[in-house]
Design a protein around this motif. Structure first.
Motif, PDB file in Angstrom:
ATOM      1  N   ASN A 133      -8.199   2.120  12.716  1.00 32.27           N
ATOM      2  CA  ASN A 133      -7.099   1.488  12.003  1.00 32.27           C
ATOM      3  C   ASN A 133      -6.574   0.337  12.852  1.00 32.27           C
ATOM      4  O   ASN A 133      -6.152   0.538  13.998  1.00 32.27           O
ATOM      5  CB  ASN A 133      -5.975   2.494  11.730  1.00 32.27           C
ATOM      6  CG  ASN A 133      -6.430   3.630  10.845  1.00 32.27           C
ATOM      7  OD1 ASN A 133      -7.000   3.413   9.792  1.00 32.27           O
ATOM      8  ND2 ASN A 133      -6.202   4.859  11.287  1.00 32.27           N
ATOM      9  N   LYS A 134      -6.594  -0.843  12.309  1.00 29.37           N
ATOM     10  CA  LYS A 134      -6.179  -2.030  13.058  1.00 29.37           C
ATOM     11  C   LYS A 134      -4.659  -2.078  13.175  1.00 29.37           C
ATOM     12  O   LYS A 134      -3.943  -1.364  12.481  1.00 29.37           O
ATOM     13  CB  LYS A 134      -6.721  -3.286  12.379  1.00 29.37           C
ATOM     14  CG  LYS A 134      -8.252  -3.343  12.348  1.00 29.37           C
ATOM     15  CD  LYS A 134      -8.761  -4.602  11.690  1.00 29.37           C
ATOM     16  CE  LYS A 134     -10.279  -4.627  11.644  1.00 29.37           C
ATOM     17  NZ  LYS A 134     -10.876  -4.693  12.987  1.00 29.37           N
ATOM     18  N   LYS A 162       0.028  -4.545   6.361  1.00 26.71           N
ATOM     19  CA  LYS A 162      -1.150  -4.046   5.654  1.00 26.71           C
ATOM     20  C   LYS A 162      -1.852  -3.009   6.522  1.00 26.71           C
ATOM     21  O   LYS A 162      -1.883  -3.135   7.755  1.00 26.71           O
ATOM     22  CB  LYS A 162      -2.142  -5.176   5.361  1.00 26.71           C
ATOM     23  CG  LYS A 162      -1.554  -6.337   4.578  1.00 26.71           C
ATOM     24  CD  LYS A 162      -2.569  -7.464   4.451  1.00 26.71           C
ATOM     25  CE  LYS A 162      -1.979  -8.666   3.724  1.00 26.71           C
ATOM     26  NZ  LYS A 162      -2.960  -9.770   3.605  1.00 26.71           N
ATOM     27  N   ARG A 163      -2.438  -2.030   5.864  1.00 26.87           N
ATOM     28  CA  ARG A 163      -3.299  -1.107   6.594  1.00 26.87           C
ATOM     29  C   ARG A 163      -4.735  -1.579   6.433  1.00 26.87           C
ATOM     30  O   ARG A 163      -5.267  -1.604   5.318  1.00 26.87           O
ATOM     31  CB  ARG A 163      -3.172   0.319   6.060  1.00 26.87           C
ATOM     32  CG  ARG A 163      -3.896   1.332   6.962  1.00 26.87           C
ATOM     33  CD  ARG A 163      -4.162   2.626   6.246  1.00 26.87           C
ATOM     34  NE  ARG A 163      -5.202   2.450   5.229  1.00 26.87           N
ATOM     35  CZ  ARG A 163      -5.642   3.427   4.452  1.00 26.87           C
ATOM     36  NH1 ARG A 163      -5.112   4.609   4.544  1.00 26.87           N
ATOM     37  NH2 ARG A 163      -6.586   3.197   3.557  1.00 26.87           N
ATOM     38  N   ARG A 164      -5.355  -1.960   7.532  1.00 26.84           N
ATOM     39  CA  ARG A 164      -6.747  -2.394   7.529  1.00 26.84           C
ATOM     40  C   ARG A 164      -7.546  -1.408   8.363  1.00 26.84           C
ATOM     41  O   ARG A 164      -7.220  -1.168   9.523  1.00 26.84           O
ATOM     42  CB  ARG A 164      -6.877  -3.806   8.097  1.00 26.84           C
ATOM     43  CG  ARG A 164      -6.145  -4.876   7.278  1.00 26.84           C
ATOM     44  CD  ARG A 164      -6.085  -6.197   8.025  1.00 26.84           C
ATOM     45  NE  ARG A 164      -5.296  -6.058   9.246  1.00 26.84           N
ATOM     46  CZ  ARG A 164      -5.611  -6.649  10.402  1.00 26.84           C
ATOM     47  NH1 ARG A 164      -6.696  -7.397  10.500  1.00 26.84           N
ATOM     48  NH2 ARG A 164      -4.860  -6.489  11.462  1.00 26.84           N
ATOM     49  N   SER A 165      -8.572  -0.839   7.763  1.00 29.54           N
ATOM     50  CA  SER A 165      -9.310   0.208   8.469  1.00 29.54           C
ATOM     51  C   SER A 165     -10.807   0.073   8.239  1.00 29.54           C
ATOM     52  O   SER A 165     -11.258  -0.452   7.225  1.00 29.54           O
ATOM     53  CB  SER A 165      -8.839   1.597   8.006  1.00 29.54           C
ATOM     54  OG  SER A 165      -9.109   1.793   6.637  1.00 29.54           O
ATOM     55  N   GLU A 166     -11.552   0.550   9.224  1.00 32.06           N
ATOM     56  CA  GLU A 166     -13.009   0.627   9.152  1.00 32.06           C
ATOM     57  C   GLU A 166     -13.401   2.090   9.287  1.00 32.06           C
ATOM     58  O   GLU A 166     -12.997   2.760  10.244  1.00 32.06           O
ATOM     59  CB  GLU A 166     -13.640  -0.202  10.271  1.00 32.06           C
ATOM     60  CG  GLU A 166     -13.290  -1.686  10.201  1.00 32.06           C
ATOM     61  CD  GLU A 166     -13.802  -2.450  11.409  1.00 32.06           C
ATOM     62  OE1 GLU A 166     -14.306  -1.781  12.354  1.00 32.06           O
ATOM     63  OE2 GLU A 166     -13.711  -3.688  11.416  1.00 32.06           O
ATOM     64  N   TYR A 190     -15.040  -0.958   4.857  1.00 30.97           N
ATOM     65  CA  TYR A 190     -13.834  -1.674   5.289  1.00 30.97           C
ATOM     66  C   TYR A 190     -12.836  -1.639   4.137  1.00 30.97           C
ATOM     67  O   TYR A 190     -13.184  -1.936   2.986  1.00 30.97           O
ATOM     68  CB  TYR A 190     -14.153  -3.133   5.645  1.00 30.97           C
ATOM     69  CG  TYR A 190     -12.909  -3.947   5.934  1.00 30.97           C
ATOM     70  CD1 TYR A 190     -12.293  -3.887   7.180  1.00 30.97           C
ATOM     71  CD2 TYR A 190     -12.332  -4.748   4.955  1.00 30.97           C
ATOM     72  CE1 TYR A 190     -11.146  -4.606   7.451  1.00 30.97           C
ATOM     73  CE2 TYR A 190     -11.181  -5.478   5.212  1.00 30.97           C
ATOM     74  CZ  TYR A 190     -10.598  -5.411   6.470  1.00 30.97           C
ATOM     75  OH  TYR A 190      -9.454  -6.121   6.722  1.00 30.97           O
ATOM     76  N   SER A 191     -11.599  -1.249   4.434  1.00 30.54           N
ATOM     77  CA  SER A 191     -10.584  -1.181   3.377  1.00 30.54           C
ATOM     78  C   SER A 191      -9.304  -1.855   3.851  1.00 30.54           C
ATOM     79  O   SER A 191      -8.993  -1.880   5.047  1.00 30.54           O
ATOM     80  CB  SER A 191     -10.298   0.275   2.985  1.00 30.54           C
ATOM     81  OG  SER A 191      -9.755   0.995   4.080  1.00 30.54           O
ATOM     82  N   GLU A 192      -8.581  -2.379   2.887  1.00 29.08           N
ATOM     83  CA  GLU A 192      -7.306  -3.036   3.158  1.00 29.08           C
ATOM     84  C   GLU A 192      -6.304  -2.605   2.097  1.00 29.08           C
ATOM     85  O   GLU A 192      -6.596  -2.662   0.901  1.00 29.08           O
ATOM     86  CB  GLU A 192      -7.486  -4.561   3.146  1.00 29.08           C
ATOM     87  CG  GLU A 192      -6.264  -5.330   3.593  1.00 29.08           C
ATOM     88  CD  GLU A 192      -6.557  -6.806   3.787  1.00 29.08           C
ATOM     89  OE1 GLU A 192      -5.923  -7.626   3.089  1.00 29.08           O
ATOM     90  OE2 GLU A 192      -7.436  -7.143   4.614  1.00 29.08           O
ATOM     91  N   GLN A 215      -2.036  -2.611   0.952  1.00 30.05           N
ATOM     92  CA  GLN A 215      -0.712  -3.185   1.156  1.00 30.05           C
ATOM     93  C   GLN A 215       0.243  -2.609   0.118  1.00 30.05           C
ATOM     94  O   GLN A 215      -0.024  -2.656  -1.089  1.00 30.05           O
ATOM     95  CB  GLN A 215      -0.772  -4.708   1.041  1.00 30.05           C
ATOM     96  CG  GLN A 215       0.530  -5.407   1.368  1.00 30.05           C
ATOM     97  CD  GLN A 215       0.387  -6.925   1.330  1.00 30.05           C
ATOM     98  OE1 GLN A 215      -0.568  -7.452   0.768  1.00 30.05           O
ATOM     99  NE2 GLN A 215       1.335  -7.635   1.927  1.00 30.05           N
TER     100      GLN A 215
END
Length: 248
Positions: A159-160, A192-196, A205-207, A209
Protein backbone atom coordinates in the motif's frame (compact mmCIF):
# COMPACT_ATOMS: atom_id res chain seq x y z
CA UNK A 1 -14.11 -9.66 17.52
CA UNK A 2 -10.45 -8.82 17.82
CA UNK A 3 -8.97 -8.91 21.32
CA UNK A 4 -5.99 -6.73 22.22
CA UNK A 5 -3.63 -6.50 25.17
CA UNK A 6 -2.29 -2.94 25.18
CA UNK A 7 0.49 -1.44 27.30
CA UNK A 8 1.57 2.20 27.17
CA UNK A 9 4.18 4.25 29.02
CA UNK A 10 3.86 8.02 28.58
CA UNK A 11 5.91 11.07 29.53
CA UNK A 12 4.52 14.61 29.51
CA UNK A 13 6.53 17.83 29.83
CA UNK A 14 5.21 21.40 29.72
CA UNK A 15 7.10 24.63 29.17
CA UNK A 16 5.72 28.16 28.84
CA UNK A 17 4.83 27.83 25.15
CA UNK A 18 5.58 24.19 24.35
CA UNK A 19 4.05 20.91 25.43
CA UNK A 20 5.83 17.64 24.61
CA UNK A 21 4.28 14.20 24.97
CA UNK A 22 6.15 10.98 24.24
CA UNK A 23 5.02 7.41 24.68
CA UNK A 24 6.20 3.87 24.10
CA UNK A 25 3.62 1.15 23.54
CA UNK A 26 3.16 -2.55 22.96
CA UNK A 27 -0.01 -4.19 21.59
CA UNK A 28 -0.76 -7.87 21.04
CA UNK A 29 -3.99 -8.69 19.15
CA UNK A 30 -5.65 -11.96 18.17
CA UNK A 31 -8.19 -12.60 15.40
CA UNK A 32 -7.04 -9.52 13.50
CA UNK A 33 -9.31 -8.46 10.62
CA UNK A 34 -7.59 -8.66 7.23
CA UNK A 35 -8.59 -8.53 3.55
CA UNK A 36 -7.02 -11.34 1.52
CA UNK A 37 -7.11 -12.23 -2.18
CA UNK A 38 -7.81 -15.85 -3.21
CA UNK A 39 -7.60 -17.49 -6.63
CA UNK A 40 -10.78 -19.51 -7.16
CA UNK A 41 -9.40 -21.92 -9.75
CA UNK A 42 -11.81 -20.63 -12.43
CA UNK A 43 -10.88 -18.52 -15.44
CA UNK A 44 -12.70 -15.93 -17.51
CA UNK A 45 -12.18 -15.47 -21.23
CA UNK A 46 -11.54 -11.94 -22.47
CA UNK A 47 -10.83 -10.56 -25.91
CA UNK A 48 -7.21 -10.12 -26.96
CA UNK A 49 -7.02 -6.82 -28.90
CA UNK A 50 -3.67 -7.82 -30.41
CA UNK A 51 -4.91 -11.22 -31.58
CA UNK A 52 -8.74 -11.53 -31.74
CA UNK A 53 -8.53 -15.22 -32.70
CA UNK A 54 -6.69 -16.11 -29.48
CA UNK A 55 -8.56 -14.84 -26.40
CA UNK A 56 -6.86 -14.39 -23.05
CA UNK A 57 -7.85 -16.52 -20.04
CA UNK A 58 -7.59 -14.62 -16.76
CA UNK A 59 -7.80 -16.28 -13.30
CA UNK A 60 -10.85 -15.27 -11.26
CA UNK A 61 -9.94 -13.89 -7.84
CA UNK A 62 -12.01 -13.25 -4.72
CA UNK A 63 -11.13 -10.54 -2.23
CA UNK A 64 -12.65 -11.27 1.16
CA UNK A 65 -12.31 -10.20 4.83
CA UNK A 66 -11.44 -12.77 7.50
CA UNK A 67 -10.20 -12.79 11.08
CA UNK A 68 -6.84 -14.01 9.96
CA UNK A 69 -3.87 -13.31 12.15
CA UNK A 70 -2.18 -12.34 15.35
CA UNK A 71 -0.73 -8.84 15.30
CA UNK A 72 2.19 -7.72 17.46
CA UNK A 73 2.97 -4.01 17.45
CA UNK A 74 5.50 -1.96 19.37
CA UNK A 75 6.46 1.60 18.72
CA UNK A 76 6.87 5.21 19.77
CA UNK A 77 4.69 8.29 19.49
CA UNK A 78 5.70 11.95 19.78
CA UNK A 79 3.36 14.95 20.02
CA UNK A 80 4.47 18.59 20.25
CA UNK A 81 2.13 21.55 20.78
CA UNK A 82 3.52 25.05 20.29
CA UNK A 83 1.51 28.15 21.27
CA UNK A 84 3.69 31.20 20.50
CA UNK A 85 0.93 33.71 21.30
CA UNK A 86 -2.79 33.98 21.91
CA UNK A 87 -4.94 32.34 19.19
CA UNK A 88 -1.88 30.72 17.61
CA UNK A 89 -1.47 26.95 17.87
CA UNK A 90 0.76 24.43 16.05
CA UNK A 91 0.55 20.68 16.66
CA UNK A 92 2.86 17.99 15.30
CA UNK A 93 2.36 14.26 15.87
CA UNK A 94 4.60 11.42 14.70
CA UNK A 95 3.98 7.72 15.24
CA UNK A 96 6.28 4.86 14.18
CA UNK A 97 5.82 1.18 14.98
CA UNK A 98 6.96 -2.28 14.00
CA UNK A 99 4.18 -4.72 13.06
CA UNK A 100 4.44 -8.52 12.97
CA UNK A 101 1.50 -10.38 11.40
CA UNK A 102 1.29 -14.16 11.77
CA UNK A 103 -1.45 -16.24 10.20
CA UNK A 104 -2.39 -18.73 7.49
CA UNK A 105 -5.63 -19.64 5.74
CA UNK A 106 -6.83 -22.85 4.08
CA UNK A 107 -9.65 -23.01 1.53
CA UNK A 108 -10.94 -25.29 -1.24
CA UNK A 109 -11.13 -23.83 -4.74
CA UNK A 110 -13.55 -24.68 -7.54
CA UNK A 111 -11.29 -27.52 -8.69
CA UNK A 112 -11.66 -29.21 -5.29
CA UNK A 113 -8.03 -28.39 -4.52
CA UNK A 114 -7.17 -27.53 -0.94
CA UNK A 115 -5.02 -24.41 -0.87
CA UNK A 116 -3.10 -23.16 2.16
CA UNK A 117 -1.66 -19.65 2.07
CA UNK A 118 0.74 -18.19 4.63
CA UNK A 119 0.18 -14.51 5.41
CA UNK A 120 3.12 -13.84 7.74
CA UNK A 121 4.54 -10.35 7.31
CA UNK A 122 6.89 -7.95 9.10
CA UNK A 123 6.36 -4.28 8.49
CA UNK A 124 7.75 -0.95 9.72
CA UNK A 125 4.95 1.61 9.50
CA UNK A 126 4.59 5.27 10.36
CA UNK A 127 2.25 8.22 10.04
CA UNK A 128 2.34 11.89 10.93
CA UNK A 129 -0.14 14.73 11.48
CA UNK A 130 0.38 18.47 11.48
CA UNK A 131 -2.17 21.18 12.25
CA UNK A 132 -1.89 24.95 12.44
CA UNK A 133 -4.41 27.51 13.63
CA UNK A 134 -3.53 31.19 13.23
CA UNK A 135 -5.35 34.54 12.81
CA UNK A 136 -4.86 36.37 9.52
CA UNK A 137 -5.21 40.09 8.75
CA UNK A 138 -8.79 41.29 8.54
CA UNK A 139 -9.83 39.12 11.51
CA UNK A 140 -9.82 36.00 9.38
CA UNK A 141 -9.22 32.69 11.17
CA UNK A 142 -7.11 30.14 9.29
CA UNK A 143 -6.66 26.45 9.98
CA UNK A 144 -4.65 23.79 8.14
CA UNK A 145 -4.53 20.05 8.74
CA UNK A 146 -2.07 17.70 7.06
CA UNK A 147 -1.93 13.92 7.40
CA UNK A 148 0.54 11.52 5.80
CA UNK A 149 0.67 7.77 6.23
CA UNK A 150 3.78 6.05 4.95
CA UNK A 151 3.70 2.97 2.74
CA UNK A 152 2.77 -0.34 4.36
CA UNK A 153 3.22 -3.93 3.25
CA UNK A 154 1.79 -7.34 4.08
CA UNK A 155 2.20 -10.84 2.62
CA UNK A 156 0.24 -10.00 -0.55
CA UNK A 157 0.03 -6.25 -0.95
CA UNK A 158 2.04 -3.06 -0.98
CA UNK A 159 0.00 0.00 0.00
CA UNK A 160 1.59 3.25 -1.13
CA UNK A 161 1.76 6.38 1.02
CA UNK A 162 -1.32 8.60 1.44
CA UNK A 163 -1.32 12.39 1.80
CA UNK A 164 -4.33 14.44 2.89
CA UNK A 165 -4.40 18.24 3.28
CA UNK A 166 -7.38 20.32 4.45
CA UNK A 167 -7.64 24.11 4.71
CA UNK A 168 -10.27 26.34 6.30
CA UNK A 169 -10.88 30.10 6.44
CA UNK A 170 -13.59 31.80 8.50
CA UNK A 171 -14.60 35.34 9.35
CA UNK A 172 -17.28 36.79 11.59
CA UNK A 173 -19.47 39.33 9.81
CA UNK A 174 -22.60 41.44 10.44
CA UNK A 175 -21.42 42.61 13.88
CA UNK A 176 -20.33 39.06 14.80
CA UNK A 177 -23.85 37.71 14.31
CA UNK A 178 -22.80 35.58 11.33
CA UNK A 179 -19.79 33.58 10.14
CA UNK A 180 -18.60 33.10 6.58
CA UNK A 181 -16.46 29.97 6.06
CA UNK A 182 -14.47 28.52 3.18
CA UNK A 183 -13.29 24.92 3.50
CA UNK A 184 -11.03 23.00 1.12
CA UNK A 185 -10.97 19.25 1.68
CA UNK A 186 -8.08 17.21 0.21
CA UNK A 187 -6.33 20.23 -1.32
CA UNK A 188 -4.00 18.22 -3.58
CA UNK A 189 -6.63 15.57 -4.45
CA UNK A 190 -4.19 12.95 -3.13
CA UNK A 191 -6.27 11.11 -0.51
CA UNK A 192 -6.25 7.83 -2.42
CA UNK A 193 -5.46 4.26 -1.57
CA UNK A 194 -3.06 2.90 -4.17
CA UNK A 195 -2.03 -0.71 -3.79
CA UNK A 196 -0.24 -3.50 -5.62
CA UNK A 197 -1.34 -7.08 -4.93
CA UNK A 198 0.43 -10.21 -6.12
CA UNK A 199 -0.93 -13.77 -6.01
CA UNK A 200 0.53 -16.90 -7.63
CA UNK A 201 -0.66 -16.01 -11.13
CA UNK A 202 -1.91 -12.41 -11.06
CA UNK A 203 -0.44 -8.97 -10.37
CA UNK A 204 -3.07 -6.29 -9.64
CA UNK A 205 -2.77 -2.53 -9.29
CA UNK A 206 -5.76 -0.76 -7.74
CA UNK A 207 -6.60 2.81 -6.88
CA UNK A 208 -9.47 3.86 -4.63
CA UNK A 209 -10.67 7.31 -3.60
CA UNK A 210 -13.53 8.08 -1.24
CA UNK A 211 -14.15 11.53 -2.62
CA UNK A 212 -12.37 14.01 -4.86
CA UNK A 213 -11.24 17.44 -3.65
CA UNK A 214 -14.14 19.51 -2.33
CA UNK A 215 -14.47 23.26 -1.85
CA UNK A 216 -17.32 24.40 0.40
CA UNK A 217 -18.52 27.94 1.10
CA UNK A 218 -20.96 28.28 4.01
CA UNK A 219 -22.79 31.09 5.78
CA UNK A 220 -23.98 30.78 9.38
CA UNK A 221 -26.28 33.35 10.96
CA UNK A 222 -27.04 33.25 14.70
CA UNK A 223 -30.52 34.38 15.76
CA UNK A 224 -30.74 35.58 19.37
CA UNK A 225 -27.41 33.97 20.16
CA UNK A 226 -24.14 35.53 21.18
CA UNK A 227 -20.87 34.63 19.53
CA UNK A 228 -19.51 32.76 22.57
CA UNK A 229 -22.65 30.58 22.77
CA UNK A 230 -22.13 28.74 19.48
CA UNK A 231 -20.86 25.57 21.22
CA UNK A 232 -18.22 24.91 18.62
CA UNK A 233 -20.37 25.22 15.51
CA UNK A 234 -17.54 26.81 13.59
CA UNK A 235 -15.24 23.99 12.60
CA UNK A 236 -11.97 23.94 10.75
CA UNK A 237 -13.28 21.48 8.18
CA UNK A 238 -15.94 18.86 7.72
CA UNK A 239 -13.65 15.96 6.86
CA UNK A 240 -11.01 14.80 9.32
CA UNK A 241 -7.82 13.11 8.27
CA UNK A 242 -8.62 9.92 10.21
CA UNK A 243 -10.03 8.09 7.22
CA UNK A 244 -10.00 4.33 6.79
CA UNK A 245 -9.64 2.21 3.70
CA UNK A 246 -10.51 -1.37 3.07
CA UNK A 247 -7.83 -3.63 4.44
CA UNK A 248 -5.69 -0.82 5.81
Amino acid sequence: PTYTNAFDLEYLKRWEKVTLTTSAYYNYSTGVFQFITLETGDFVEIENPDDPDNPVFVPIQVRTPINLATDTRYGMEFTTIYVPKRNWRFTLNFNVFNQQLRGDYTYTNSQEEEITQVFDADNLAWFTRFSAKIPLPGKVDFQANLFYRGPTENAQSLNKGILSTNLAFSKDVIKDKATLSLNVSDLFNSRKRRSETRTDNVFTYSEFQWRERQITLSFLYRFNQKKNQRNGNRRGNGNGEDFEFEGS
